[in-house]
Design a protein around this motif. Structure first.
Motif, mmCIF file in Angstrom:
data_model
loop_
_atom_site.group_PDB
_atom_site.id
_atom_site.type_symbol
_atom_site.label_atom_id
_atom_site.label_comp_id
_atom_site.label_asym_id
_atom_site.label_seq_id
_atom_site.Cartn_x
_atom_site.Cartn_y
_atom_site.Cartn_z
ATOM 1 N N PHE A 47 0.829 -1.203 0.000
ATOM 2 C CA PHE A 47 0.000 0.000 0.000
ATOM 3 C C PHE A 47 0.863 1.253 0.000
ATOM 4 N N LEU A 48 1.897 1.285 0.820
ATOM 5 C CA LEU A 48 2.751 2.476 0.895
ATOM 6 C C LEU A 48 3.399 2.779 -0.452
ATOM 7 N N GLU A 49 3.849 1.738 -1.152
ATOM 8 C CA GLU A 49 4.438 1.940 -2.482
ATOM 9 C C GLU A 49 3.382 2.409 -3.474
ATOM 10 N N PHE A 50 2.181 1.865 -3.385
ATOM 11 C CA PHE A 50 1.073 2.304 -4.236
ATOM 12 C C PHE A 50 0.775 3.784 -3.987
ATOM 13 N N SER A 51 0.751 4.174 -2.731
ATOM 14 C CA SER A 51 0.453 5.560 -2.388
ATOM 15 C C SER A 51 1.489 6.510 -2.977
ATOM 16 N N VAL A 52 2.756 6.118 -2.939
ATOM 17 C CA VAL A 52 3.809 6.942 -3.553
ATOM 18 C C VAL A 52 3.524 7.102 -5.045
ATOM 19 N N MET A 53 3.152 6.014 -5.711
ATOM 20 C CA MET A 53 2.863 6.072 -7.151
ATOM 21 C C MET A 53 1.658 6.970 -7.446
ATOM 22 N N GLN A 54 0.781 7.143 -6.448
ATOM 23 C CA GLN A 54 -0.387 8.012 -6.625
ATOM 24 C C GLN A 54 -0.078 9.460 -6.246
ATOM 25 N N GLY A 55 1.176 9.719 -5.857
ATOM 26 C CA GLY A 55 1.580 11.080 -5.539
ATOM 27 C C GLY A 55 1.502 11.451 -4.067
ATOM 28 N N ASN A 56 1.302 10.462 -3.198
ATOM 29 C CA ASN A 56 1.213 10.739 -1.762
ATOM 30 C C ASN A 56 2.223 9.862 -1.021
ATOM 31 N N ASP A 57 3.409 10.395 -0.813
ATOM 32 C CA ASP A 57 4.479 9.666 -0.133
ATOM 33 C C ASP A 57 4.244 9.712 1.366
ATOM 34 N N LEU A 58 3.794 8.601 1.913
ATOM 35 C CA LEU A 58 3.546 8.503 3.351
ATOM 36 C C LEU A 58 4.730 7.916 4.098
ATOM 37 N N MET A 59 5.775 7.520 3.379
ATOM 38 C CA MET A 59 6.931 6.894 4.020
ATOM 39 C C MET A 59 8.009 7.892 4.440
ATOM 40 N N THR A 60 8.153 8.963 3.714
ATOM 41 C CA THR A 60 9.219 9.923 3.981
ATOM 42 C C THR A 60 8.845 10.830 5.147
ATOM 43 N N PRO A 61 9.708 10.916 6.154
ATOM 44 C CA PRO A 61 9.429 11.827 7.272
ATOM 45 C C PRO A 61 9.334 13.269 6.783
ATOM 46 N N ARG A 62 8.430 14.016 7.391
ATOM 47 C CA ARG A 62 8.269 15.441 7.122
ATOM 48 C C ARG A 62 8.386 16.146 8.471
ATOM 49 N N ASN A 63 9.633 16.379 8.876
ATOM 50 C CA ASN A 63 9.891 16.948 10.196
ATOM 51 C C ASN A 63 9.194 18.281 10.403
ATOM 52 N N GLU A 64 9.120 19.090 9.351
ATOM 53 C CA GLU A 64 8.487 20.400 9.475
ATOM 54 C C GLU A 64 6.994 20.298 9.786
ATOM 55 N N LEU A 65 6.408 19.133 9.510
ATOM 56 C CA LEU A 65 4.992 18.900 9.793
ATOM 57 C C LEU A 65 4.790 17.992 11.005
ATOM 58 N N GLY A 66 5.896 17.588 11.623
ATOM 59 C CA GLY A 66 5.801 16.668 12.751
ATOM 60 C C GLY A 66 5.365 15.279 12.326
ATOM 61 N N PHE A 67 5.660 14.919 11.075
ATOM 62 C CA PHE A 67 5.257 13.620 10.520
ATOM 63 C C PHE A 67 6.480 12.719 10.408
ATOM 64 N N PRO A 68 6.510 11.628 11.169
ATOM 65 C CA PRO A 68 7.686 10.765 11.184
ATOM 66 C C PRO A 68 7.822 9.829 9.973
ATOM 67 N N GLY A 69 6.808 9.772 9.131
ATOM 68 C CA GLY A 69 6.797 8.801 8.036
ATOM 69 C C GLY A 69 6.231 7.486 8.546
ATOM 70 N N LEU A 70 5.549 6.774 7.673
ATOM 71 C CA LEU A 70 4.933 5.503 8.063
ATOM 72 C C LEU A 70 5.775 4.334 7.595
ATOM 73 N N LYS A 71 5.685 3.255 8.354
ATOM 74 C CA LYS A 71 6.344 1.996 7.972
ATOM 75 C C LYS A 71 5.308 0.880 8.080
ATOM 76 N N PRO A 72 5.547 -0.236 7.419
ATOM 77 C CA PRO A 72 4.576 -1.326 7.495
ATOM 78 C C PRO A 72 4.211 -1.661 8.942
ATOM 79 N N GLY A 73 2.921 -1.834 9.157
ATOM 80 C CA GLY A 73 2.407 -2.139 10.479
ATOM 81 C C GLY A 73 1.859 -0.935 11.220
ATOM 82 N N ASP A 74 2.216 0.276 10.768
ATOM 83 C CA ASP A 74 1.679 1.487 11.389
ATOM 84 C C ASP A 74 0.199 1.631 11.065
ATOM 85 N N ARG A 75 -0.511 2.274 11.974
ATOM 86 C CA ARG A 75 -1.929 2.595 11.766
ATOM 87 C C ARG A 75 -2.017 4.067 11.388
ATOM 88 N N TRP A 76 -2.951 4.377 10.488
ATOM 89 C CA TRP A 76 -3.091 5.752 10.006
ATOM 90 C C TRP A 76 -4.495 5.948 9.476
#
Length: 121
Positions: A47-76
């Protein structure tokens, strides 16, 4: 949002630590949430790889937004439409229906969500 309901009409349970549109960990859907972040998903690599292909990278941390990035097994709290896209592509992640907002049913039929439940039968 304390009176929010899950897909079974019961009190909405906590999904994750800081996810969701409101960043409270509950999949609340306030009027300002045009994306309907109502599905409590347990993300996996596909799913995370699919999301990147759709233009929404949920894996890369975004420190400026307080977003640590998601990894398999995380809930969101995911957008219901993105979860449905993933379902149609064969990469939908598991869901916690007790923490999935009833508003998800505006986009995804309950029987489809139930096929992906993470809770024991």
């Amino acid at each position: 949002m304390a009176n929010a309901k899950n897909v079974y009409g019961k009190p909405l349970q906590l999904c994750c630590g800081n996810g969701g549109y409101t960043r409270e960990g509950f999949c609340y859907v306030p009027l300002s949430d045009m994306g309907n972040h109502s599905v409590c998903a347990i993300v996996d690599r596909k799913f995370l790889e699919f999301s990147v292909m759709q233009g929404n990278d949920l894996m890369t941390p975004r420190n400026e937004l307080g977003f640590p990035g998601l990894k398999p097994g995380d809930r969101w709290c995911l957008c219901a439409s993105r979860w449905l896209e993933a379902y149609k592509a064969g990469v939908a992640p598991k869901v916690n229906l007790n923490a999935t907002n009833i508003r998800a049913l505006e986009i995804i039929p309950l029987p489809i969500l139930e096929m992906f439940t993470s809770e024991p039968a």
